[in-house]
Scaffold this motif. Structure first.
Motif, PDB file in Angstrom:
ATOM      1  N   THR A   1       0.811  -1.221   0.000  1.00 34.67           N
ATOM      2  CA  THR A   1       0.000   0.000   0.000  1.00 34.67           C
ATOM      3  C   THR A   1       0.845   1.273   0.000  1.00 34.67           C
ATOM      4  N   LEU A   2       2.129   1.139  -0.314  1.00 35.22           N
ATOM      5  CA  LEU A   2       3.019   2.301  -0.371  1.00 35.22           C
ATOM      6  C   LEU A   2       3.750   2.334  -1.701  1.00 35.22           C
ATOM      7  N   ALA A   3       3.637   3.456  -2.380  1.00 38.66           N
ATOM      8  CA  ALA A   3       4.424   3.695  -3.590  1.00 38.66           C
ATOM      9  C   ALA A   3       5.048   5.073  -3.478  1.00 38.66           C
ATOM     10  N   LEU A   4       6.165   5.244  -4.132  1.00 36.22           N
ATOM     11  CA  LEU A   4       6.860   6.529  -4.113  1.00 36.22           C
ATOM     12  C   LEU A   4       7.060   7.013  -5.545  1.00 36.22           C
ATOM     13  N   ALA A   5       6.768   8.296  -5.738  1.00 34.87           N
ATOM     14  CA  ALA A   5       6.889   8.898  -7.063  1.00 34.87           C
ATOM     15  C   ALA A   5       8.029   9.905  -7.076  1.00 34.87           C
ATOM     16  N   THR A   6       8.538  10.178  -8.269  1.00 34.26           N
ATOM     17  CA  THR A   6       9.746  10.991  -8.435  1.00 34.26           C
ATOM     18  C   THR A   6       9.445  12.490  -8.464  1.00 34.26           C
ATOM     19  N   MET A   7       8.789  12.978  -7.456  1.00 39.75           N
ATOM     20  CA  MET A   7       8.604  14.422  -7.310  1.00 39.75           C
ATOM     21  C   MET A   7       8.508  14.734  -5.823  1.00 39.75           C
ATOM     22  N   GLY A   8       8.818  15.970  -5.480  1.00 37.88           N
ATOM     23  CA  GLY A   8       8.753  16.337  -4.074  1.00 37.88           C
ATOM     24  C   GLY A   8       8.609  17.835  -3.896  1.00 37.88           C
ATOM     25  N   ARG A   9       9.047  18.307  -2.740  1.00 36.93           N
ATOM     26  CA  ARG A   9       8.861  19.720  -2.400  1.00 36.93           C
ATOM     27  C   ARG A   9       9.622  20.658  -3.318  1.00 36.93           C
ATOM     28  N   ARG A  10      10.635  20.158  -3.991  1.00 39.19           N
ATOM     29  CA  ARG A  10      11.388  21.000  -4.922  1.00 39.19           C
ATOM     30  C   ARG A  10      10.684  21.143  -6.273  1.00 39.19           C
ATOM     31  N   ASP A  11       9.588  20.416  -6.457  1.00 38.64           N
ATOM     32  CA  ASP A  11       8.928  20.379  -7.758  1.00 38.64           C
ATOM     33  C   ASP A  11       7.509  20.935  -7.751  1.00 38.64           C
ATOM     34  N   VAL A  12       6.828  20.861  -6.603  1.00 40.39           N
ATOM     35  CA  VAL A  12       5.401  21.159  -6.571  1.00 40.39           C
ATOM     36  C   VAL A  12       5.047  21.989  -5.343  1.00 40.39           C
ATOM     37  N   SER A  13       3.858  22.544  -5.362  1.00 38.62           N
ATOM     38  CA  SER A  13       3.339  23.273  -4.204  1.00 38.62           C
ATOM     39  C   SER A  13       2.860  22.295  -3.142  1.00 38.62           C
ATOM     40  N   PHE A  14       2.902  22.765  -1.897  1.00 39.78           N
ATOM     41  CA  PHE A  14       2.373  21.952  -0.796  1.00 39.78           C
ATOM     42  C   PHE A  14       1.829  22.814   0.327  1.00 39.78           C
ATOM     43  N   ASP A  15       1.801  24.152   0.111  1.00 34.54           N
ATOM     44  CA  ASP A  15       1.356  25.069   1.154  1.00 34.54           C
ATOM     45  C   ASP A  15      -0.156  25.136   1.270  1.00 34.54           C
ATOM     46  N   ALA A  16      -0.873  24.681   0.242  1.00 29.96           N
ATOM     47  CA  ALA A  16      -2.342  24.756   0.262  1.00 29.96           C
ATOM     48  C   ALA A  16      -2.949  23.444  -0.223  1.00 29.96           C
ATOM     49  N   GLY A  17      -2.358  22.351   0.220  1.00 34.41           N
ATOM     50  CA  GLY A  17      -2.861  21.038  -0.170  1.00 34.41           C
ATOM     51  C   GLY A  17      -1.828  20.261  -0.955  1.00 34.41           C
ATOM     52  N   LEU A  18      -1.826  18.948  -0.778  1.00 33.74           N
ATOM     53  CA  LEU A  18      -0.864  18.082  -1.454  1.00 33.74           C
ATOM     54  C   LEU A  18      -1.357  17.729  -2.856  1.00 33.74           C
ATOM     55  N   PRO A  19      -0.436  17.316  -3.743  1.00 36.29           N
ATOM     56  CA  PRO A  19      -0.838  16.918  -5.094  1.00 36.29           C
ATOM     57  C   PRO A  19      -1.886  15.812  -5.079  1.00 36.29           C
ATOM     58  N   GLU A  20      -2.658  15.772  -6.137  1.00 37.17           N
ATOM     59  CA  GLU A  20      -3.794  14.853  -6.248  1.00 37.17           C
ATOM     60  C   GLU A  20      -3.540  13.877  -7.405  1.00 37.17           C
TER      61      GLU A  20
END
Length: 430
Positions: A336-355
């Motif tokens: 039930t755990l997968a990891l994708a190749t993006m993080g805080r250096r790539d996307v916003s996270f101040d108003a909700g996590l990626p969907e």
């Protein structure tokens, strides 16, 4: 319209096509190295060539949002000076202006300097500018270009004095008195304090009082009835201030700018600013909404008047999210755990996590349900996935994002796509 009177330097925007591509642009295919942007686009590139993670903008959604906002403003009689800090992309500024934007808004002198590099000629600087170096530079810009219109905010007597001391040009700097609210952000606290500041501006030969400004989203964070009432009450104070300054004959131009409007409550702002003005001067209501251009899959999907249920007619076409980031599943160490190749250096996270929205695997692209991002590290996204999701290492996931204002600054060159076809590369300057 001649080049001398155009709202921006189109030749400078076109010249972005002449920039050479290389390793500085992290997702660009290696085969593009040494080509100009224009040469690479002429080869008909596909998104599948790009290194991941890669942020994309969807051309049909972008076009829809541009047309929708332009029509909405035109029907309601409001001007639009979208906040350019969202994208810092001259090519997108050009498209906004082509769809009727009255001007572009900036937040800092550094942003304004980028705008001037591309010949933008009508700018609202939505802050009190007190840096002496910036004010001296701005004085030079105003004197060098009679067609350059720039106005900034003022919210204190000290601000008036600092501007007076630093401005060196022949042309006065246009200013709008900013009204804030207790517990909010910038802006004078109260109508009486604002009137005192306006009198100081009117007495200054280096400043010219041209309007009133505010920012309603600084005092509300939801769309529940009490928040909407708070916004309405604040907008009533903005109107009161504009009427008071007009009554006291403090404005120094034939027309008055009254500017509010982020991306969350611009319907209420429009209602307030287009109500009849019993003034001796014509009032120009100006919205500064910027996030409409890309919309999102988070904050503004729930807050924008053209994303949520709102108080208008219900006939408006909603905005469409135009942002998506593509990243691969790089590890699937637990059921039930997968990891994708993006993080805080790539996307916003101040108003909700990626969907997580879609998956692209050997069998093609399909909707992705039952998965969610639970956390971000610097370069990894942690996904909670069903044990029977079928996701595999190497699958590409398309994620919707929240809050475009903290996405664009991570990307200097962004593919504009139509399906998998790359139709443009959007250059940003942060």
């Amino acid at each position: 319209m001649t080049e001398a009177t155009a709202p921006l330097d189109r030749a400078a925007v076109r010249a972005l096509r002449d920039e050479k591509l290389d390793w500085r642009f992290r997702s660009i295919p290696e085969r593009a190295f040494g080509m100009t942007t224009g040469e690479f686009l002429a080869t008909g590139p596909s998104l599948t060539e790009f290194l991941g993670p890669v942020l994309t903008l969807d051309e049909p959604a972008l076009d829809h949002n541009l047309r929708t906002m332009a029509e909405w403003c035109a029907q309601r009689g409001v001007l639009l000076a979208p906040h350019g800090k969202t994208t810092m992309a001259p090519r997108l500024f050009e498209r906004q202006l082509d769809h009727g934007a009255w001007g572009i808004t900036a937040a800092t002198a550094g942003q304004l300097r980028v705008y001037r590099a591309f010949g933008l000629r009508r700018v609202l600087l939505a802050n009190q500018l007190v840096d002496p170096q910036a004010l001296r530079w701005l004085s030079g810009e105003l004197d060098a270009d009679p067609g350059f219109d720039c106005a900034c905010w003022v919210d204190s007597l000290r601000g008036v004095r600092l501007m007076d001391e630093a401005l060196t040009g022949r042309r006065p700097l246009d200013v709008l008195v900013e009204l804030g609210a207790p517990g909010g952000r910038t802006g004078a606290r109260g109508v009486e304090e604002s009137v005192e500041i306006a009198r100081a501006v009117a007495a200054s030969p280096k400043l010219r009082l041209v309007g009133v400004a505010g920012y309603e989203a600084a005092i509300a964070r939801s769309t529940d009835p009490s928040a909407l009432e708070t916004v309405d009450a604040y907008l009533g104070d903005v109107r009161e201030l504009a009427l008071r300054l007009d009554h006291d004959d403090l404005f120094e131009t034939e027309h008055v700018l009254v500017s509010c409007g982020g991306s969350s409550y611009f319907d209420q702002v429009t209602d307030a600013l287009t109500t009849d003005w019993p003034t001796r001067r014509e009032v120009f209501p100006v919205l500064r909404s910027g996030a409409y251009l890309t919309h999102d899959d988070g904050l503004y999907r729930g807050m924008s008047p053209l994303g949520r249920e709102h108080r208008l007619t219900g006939a408006e076409s909603p905005f469409q999210s135009a942002m998506r980031i593509w990243a691969q599943i790089t590890s699937h160490p637990e059921p039930t755990l997968a990891l994708a190749t993006m993080g805080r250096r790539d996307v916003s996270f101040d108003a909700g996590l990626p969907e997580p929205q879609v998956v692209c695997a050997d069998e093609g692209t399909a909707p992705l349900t039952g998965c969610r991002v639970t956390a971000l590290a610097d370069q990894h996204a942690f996904l909670d996935v069903p044990a029977d999701s079928g996701l595999r290492v190497g699958d590409r996931i398309g994620f919707g994002l929240s809050h475009p204002c903290t996405v664009f600054d991570r990307w200097s060159l962004i593919p504009l796509v139509r399906d998998d076809e790359v139709v443009d590369l959007i250059r940003t300057f942060f």
